[in-house]
Design an enzyme around this catalytic site. Sequence first.
Site, PDB file in Angstrom:
ATOM      1  N   MET A 127       0.720  -1.315   0.377  1.00  0.00           N
ATOM      2  CA  MET A 127       0.040  -0.244   0.333  1.00  0.00           C
ATOM      3  C   MET A 127       1.013   1.260  -0.595  1.00  0.00           C
ATOM      4  O   MET A 127       0.768   2.750  -0.110  1.00  0.00           O
ATOM      5  CB  MET A 127      -1.181   0.062   1.004  1.00  0.00           C
ATOM      6  N   CYS A 128       2.162   1.134  -0.213  1.00  0.00           N
ATOM      7  CA  CYS A 128       2.745   2.225  -0.609  1.00  0.00           C
ATOM      8  C   CYS A 128       3.076   3.251  -1.764  1.00  0.00           C
ATOM      9  O   CYS A 128       2.872   2.258  -2.761  1.00  0.00           O
ATOM     10  CB  CYS A 128       4.668   2.471  -0.298  1.00  0.00           C
ATOM     11  N   GLU A 154      10.125   4.414   3.478  1.00  0.00           N
ATOM     12  CA  GLU A 154      11.035   4.460   2.872  1.00  0.00           C
ATOM     13  C   GLU A 154      12.329   4.100   3.269  1.00  0.00           C
ATOM     14  O   GLU A 154      13.113   3.841   3.340  1.00  0.00           O
ATOM     15  CB  GLU A 154      11.064   5.157   1.761  1.00  0.00           C
ATOM     16  N   ASP A 211      23.612 -10.330   5.554  1.00  0.00           N
ATOM     17  CA  ASP A 211      24.402 -12.280   4.306  1.00  0.00           C
ATOM     18  C   ASP A 211      25.749 -11.968   3.848  1.00  0.00           C
ATOM     19  O   ASP A 211      26.585 -13.123   3.665  1.00  0.00           O
ATOM     20  CB  ASP A 211      23.700 -11.565   3.329  1.00  0.00           C
TER      21      ASP A 211
END
Length: 160
Positions: free
Chosen positions: A77-78, A115, A129
């Site tokens: 929904m952004c 964001e 990672d």
Amino acid sequence: MEKDDLTHFNDEKRAKMVDVTSKSETKRRAIARATIHMNEETLARIHAGKIAKGDVLAVAQVAGIMAAKKTSELIPMCHPIMTTKADISFEDDGNTALTITSEVVTVGKTGVEMEALTAVTIAALTIYDMCKAMDKGMRIEKTYLVEKTGGKSGTFKAEA
């Protein structure tokens, strides 16, 4: 509608994107932060450039900036926005914690909090990672919105 009513649901109680058509464009800025905890040796190797996958902080910085620009593709929904600034910085405690801070800016009809939060989250995941081969016990903690300015709701600052 009360102030706390959820706006992402239509009359059938199904998800919708909020209509921002009539909102004014204003400068909007958000700062978010996340901390990743790791072994002392891992942090030392990051700073010494001795991680096999490469320059961890440079890659995490680029990943965070890319994530800020792609938030609307990840969070349903952004609204897609034109990001006018995205920056990532790192600060360590000299021991086992690396704090990631993002600043995201736009001039638009909707804010950039998501964001900024997405940027620090993806930067932290990138660090994980790249270093997991030597430190699977790393912990990403305390991801939060530090501050936001602009828009109808004005300024927000997290409590210290």
